[in-house]
Design a protein around this motif. Sequence first.
Motif, PDB file in Angstrom:
ATOM      1  N   GLY A   1       0.797  -1.216   0.000  1.00  0.00           N
ATOM      2  CA  GLY A   1       0.000   0.000   0.000  1.00  0.00           C
ATOM      3  C   GLY A   1       0.832   1.269   0.000  1.00  0.00           C
ATOM      4  N   VAL A   2       2.067   1.177  -0.469  1.00  0.00           N
ATOM      5  CA  VAL A   2       2.988   2.314  -0.431  1.00  0.00           C
ATOM      6  C   VAL A   2       3.326   2.759  -1.849  1.00  0.00           C
ATOM      7  CG1 VAL A   2       5.251   3.133   0.326  1.00  0.00           C
ATOM      8  CG2 VAL A   2       3.978   1.503   1.742  1.00  0.00           C
ATOM      9  N   CYS A   3       3.315   4.066  -2.063  1.00  0.00           N
ATOM     10  CA  CYS A   3       3.731   4.665  -3.331  1.00  0.00           C
ATOM     11  C   CYS A   3       4.855   5.654  -3.033  1.00  0.00           C
ATOM     12  CB  CYS A   3       2.562   5.373  -4.008  1.00  0.00           C
ATOM     13  SG  CYS A   3       3.010   6.271  -5.517  1.00  0.00           S
ATOM     14  N   LEU A   4       5.937   5.560  -3.802  1.00  0.00           N
ATOM     15  CA  LEU A   4       7.055   6.479  -3.651  1.00  0.00           C
ATOM     16  C   LEU A   4       6.921   7.613  -4.653  1.00  0.00           C
ATOM     17  CD1 LEU A   4       9.826   7.242  -2.456  1.00  0.00           C
ATOM     18  CD2 LEU A   4      10.860   5.784  -4.205  1.00  0.00           C
ATOM     19  N   ALA A   5       6.897   8.854  -4.167  1.00  0.00           N
ATOM     20  CA  ALA A   5       6.803  10.031  -5.034  1.00  0.00           C
ATOM     21  C   ALA A   5       8.008  10.917  -4.770  1.00  0.00           C
ATOM     22  CB  ALA A   5       5.514  10.803  -4.762  1.00  0.00           C
TER      23      ALA A   5
END
Length: 204
Positions: free
Chosen positions: A60-64
């Motif tokens: 559930g993690v997105c790197l921006a």
Amino acid sequence: IVTVVPEAGEIKPNLENDLYVVVATPDGDPVRGAAVRVVPPIGIASSVPLPRVGKTDEAGVCLARVEPLGPSHFLPEGQARFRVEVRDPAGHTLVRQVGLSAGQGEHALLLRADRALAKVGESVEFTVISTKQKGTTYIDVIRDNQTILTQAVELSGGRSQFALPLSHDLQGTLEVHAYQILPDENIIRDTRRIYVAPAGDLVV
């Protein structure tokens, strides 16, 4: 539920910063495959690219990665404000305004590690990123509140890299500190924590 965590615990001024966008259900389960859009603060310089878009992974993690922001983009209380837009696979949308603590001053430093979990016998790669283009970065490795290793690396074009071989005496939780001394004698710094397991342990 949307949570945004800067890689260094705060936004470092005048450097690219990685933001970890965590998306979960009210029960705490990760939301996988959600589209995430991070919009920089209103009024940011036009030279900064448009919003970052990505998707959450199995956790559930997105790197921006957001482009450099100067103190002029921060709120008076020392925050950088972003708009985070999330759309889950079922089409539900959520928009949040997020205020993140931001460092002050012209110069800043980031320390990145290629992983946070490793085991004895391996090596962890570190990258130092600084607003200073050249100069010396000092590295301290701390375990159990004791300094067990020090070294210095030289910046080239605002970056330097070094490897930390993990011997038996580095087993456990390590704090790796990087710092630079500015001409006015102020210090800029960053810290990364890594866990070093025994050689026979499985690191997930």
